[in-house]
Motif scaffolding. Structure first.
Motif, PDB file in Angstrom:
ATOM      1  N   UNK A  72       0.821  -1.216   0.000  1.00 42.88           N
ATOM      2  CA  UNK A  72       0.000   0.000   0.000  1.00 42.88           C
ATOM      3  C   UNK A  72       0.854   1.265   0.000  1.00 42.88           C
ATOM      4  N   UNK A  73       2.049   1.195   0.563  1.00 44.04           N
ATOM      5  CA  UNK A  73       2.951   2.336   0.529  1.00 44.04           C
ATOM      6  C   UNK A  73       3.484   2.539  -0.886  1.00 44.04           C
ATOM      7  N   UNK A  74       3.885   1.440  -1.531  1.00 46.39           N
ATOM      8  CA  UNK A  74       4.448   1.524  -2.881  1.00 46.39           C
ATOM      9  C   UNK A  74       3.383   1.760  -3.953  1.00 46.39           C
ATOM     10  N   UNK A  75       2.193   1.213  -3.743  1.00 46.90           N
ATOM     11  CA  UNK A  75       1.123   1.285  -4.748  1.00 46.90           C
ATOM     12  C   UNK A  75      -0.187   1.705  -4.073  1.00 46.90           C
ATOM     13  N   UNK A  76      -0.401   3.004  -3.821  1.00 44.90           N
ATOM     14  CA  UNK A  76      -1.616   3.454  -3.124  1.00 44.90           C
ATOM     15  C   UNK A  76      -2.912   3.019  -3.808  1.00 44.90           C
ATOM     16  N   UNK A  77      -2.887   2.849  -5.126  1.00 42.44           N
ATOM     17  CA  UNK A  77      -4.097   2.463  -5.853  1.00 42.44           C
ATOM     18  C   UNK A  77      -4.521   1.027  -5.555  1.00 42.44           C
ATOM     19  N   UNK A  78      -3.682   0.253  -4.870  1.00 44.18           N
ATOM     20  CA  UNK A  78      -4.044  -1.112  -4.485  1.00 44.18           C
ATOM     21  C   UNK A  78      -5.062  -1.152  -3.352  1.00 44.18           C
ATOM     22  N   UNK A  79      -5.253  -0.032  -2.677  1.00 41.78           N
ATOM     23  CA  UNK A  79      -6.193   0.004  -1.559  1.00 41.78           C
ATOM     24  C   UNK A  79      -7.620  -0.161  -2.079  1.00 41.78           C
ATOM     25  N   UNK A  80      -8.362  -1.088  -1.470  1.00 40.34           N
ATOM     26  CA  UNK A  80      -9.791  -1.205  -1.801  1.00 40.34           C
ATOM     27  C   UNK A  80     -10.432   0.098  -1.370  1.00 40.34           C
ATOM     28  N   UNK A  81     -11.314   0.602  -2.171  1.00 38.06           N
ATOM     29  CA  UNK A  81     -11.851   1.922  -1.873  1.00 38.06           C
ATOM     30  C   UNK A  81     -13.353   1.978  -2.111  1.00 38.06           C
ATOM     31  N   UNK A  82     -13.916   2.959  -1.484  1.00 36.70           N
ATOM     32  CA  UNK A  82     -13.316   3.920  -0.563  1.00 36.70           C
ATOM     33  C   UNK A  82     -13.219   3.376   0.863  1.00 36.70           C
ATOM     34  N   UNK A  83     -12.327   3.979   1.635  1.00 42.71           N
ATOM     35  CA  UNK A  83     -12.320   3.809   3.083  1.00 42.71           C
ATOM     36  C   UNK A  83     -12.949   5.080   3.626  1.00 42.71           C
ATOM     37  N   UNK A  84     -14.024   4.927   4.367  1.00 44.52           N
ATOM     38  CA  UNK A  84     -14.771   6.080   4.872  1.00 44.52           C
ATOM     39  C   UNK A  84     -14.583   6.159   6.378  1.00 44.52           C
ATOM     40  N   UNK A  85     -14.127   7.323   6.830  1.00 39.51           N
ATOM     41  CA  UNK A  85     -13.944   7.561   8.260  1.00 39.51           C
ATOM     42  C   UNK A  85     -14.978   8.580   8.707  1.00 39.51           C
ATOM     43  N   UNK A  86     -15.831   8.174   9.628  1.00 37.56           N
ATOM     44  CA  UNK A  86     -16.854   9.089  10.136  1.00 37.56           C
ATOM     45  C   UNK A  86     -16.219  10.023  11.165  1.00 37.56           C
ATOM     46  N   UNK A  87     -16.974  11.039  11.554  1.00 36.18           N
ATOM     47  CA  UNK A  87     -16.460  12.030  12.502  1.00 36.18           C
ATOM     48  C   UNK A  87     -16.115  11.427  13.855  1.00 36.18           C
ATOM     49  N   UNK A  88     -16.747  10.297  14.213  1.00 36.87           N
ATOM     50  CA  UNK A  88     -16.433   9.656  15.496  1.00 36.87           C
ATOM     51  C   UNK A  88     -15.297   8.642  15.382  1.00 36.87           C
ATOM     52  N   UNK A  89     -14.678   8.539  14.183  1.00 38.13           N
ATOM     53  CA  UNK A  89     -13.533   7.656  13.988  1.00 38.13           C
ATOM     54  C   UNK A  89     -13.865   6.264  13.492  1.00 38.13           C
ATOM     55  N   UNK A  90     -15.151   5.970  13.289  1.00 35.62           N
ATOM     56  CA  UNK A  90     -15.552   4.665  12.776  1.00 35.62           C
ATOM     57  C   UNK A  90     -15.121   4.542  11.320  1.00 35.62           C
ATOM     58  N   UNK A  91     -14.617   3.361  10.956  1.00 36.19           N
ATOM     59  CA  UNK A  91     -14.152   3.113   9.592  1.00 36.19           C
ATOM     60  C   UNK A  91     -15.090   2.155   8.871  1.00 36.19           C
ATOM     61  N   UNK A  92     -15.313   2.446   7.589  1.00 38.01           N
ATOM     62  CA  UNK A  92     -16.117   1.585   6.713  1.00 38.01           C
ATOM     63  C   UNK A  92     -15.323   1.339   5.446  1.00 38.01           C
ATOM     64  N   UNK A  93     -15.424   0.131   4.885  1.00 39.46           N
ATOM     65  CA  UNK A  93     -14.706  -0.220   3.669  1.00 39.46           C
ATOM     66  C   UNK A  93     -15.686  -0.483   2.540  1.00 39.46           C
ATOM     67  N   UNK A  94     -15.469   0.208   1.419  1.00 40.19           N
ATOM     68  CA  UNK A  94     -16.305   0.015   0.245  1.00 40.19           C
ATOM     69  C   UNK A  94     -17.532   0.913   0.257  1.00 40.19           C
ATOM     70  N   UNK A  95     -18.371   0.752  -0.747  1.00 38.05           N
ATOM     71  CA  UNK A  95     -19.594   1.533  -0.871  1.00 38.05           C
ATOM     72  C   UNK A  95     -20.745   0.605  -1.229  1.00 38.05           C
TER      73      UNK A  95
END
Length: 105
Positions: A72-95
């Motif tokens: 992921x450092x070498x190839x940022x586009x490899x990250x499954x997306x989107x990663x959504x971070x809510x205001x309370x810090x909760x993380x969600x993967x995908x849409x």
């Protein structure tokens, strides 16, 4: 709310449009730091690396064998997306429908 992805990604654009006031962080233009990558990997594990992408298919076996952090450092586009971070810090993967239901009510 922050959406980590790519500005050229249709799915990321759909998420930004649906989530009023969300900020898109383009991981190509503004790469994730080691702490963010570690936090995302802790939350999602190997699911964070998109093994169905054209970037993944372009890697040779020795590259694919590297640790997710290095990939992921070498190839940022490899990250499954989107990663959504809510205001309370909760993380969600995908849409997917589950993420949409959780964020849109």
């Amino acid at each position: 709310m922050r959406i980590y992805g790519l500005k050229a990604c249709d799915t990321c654009r759909k998420a930004v449009k649906a989530l009023d006031g969300a900020e898109l962080v383009d991981v190509r233009a503004d790469p994730l730091g080691p702490d963010q990558i570690a936090r995302f990997l802790e939350a999602f594990g190997d699911a964070l690396v998109n093994t169905r992408s054209t970037t993944w298919r372009g890697l040779d076996e020795s590259e694919r064998a590297k640790a997710p952090e290095a990939l992921l450092t070498a190839h940022p586009a490899l990250m499954k997306r989107p990663v959504i971070e809510t205001d309370d810090g909760t993380l969600h993967l995908g849409w997917g429908k589950d993420v949409q239901a959780a964020l849109l009510g």
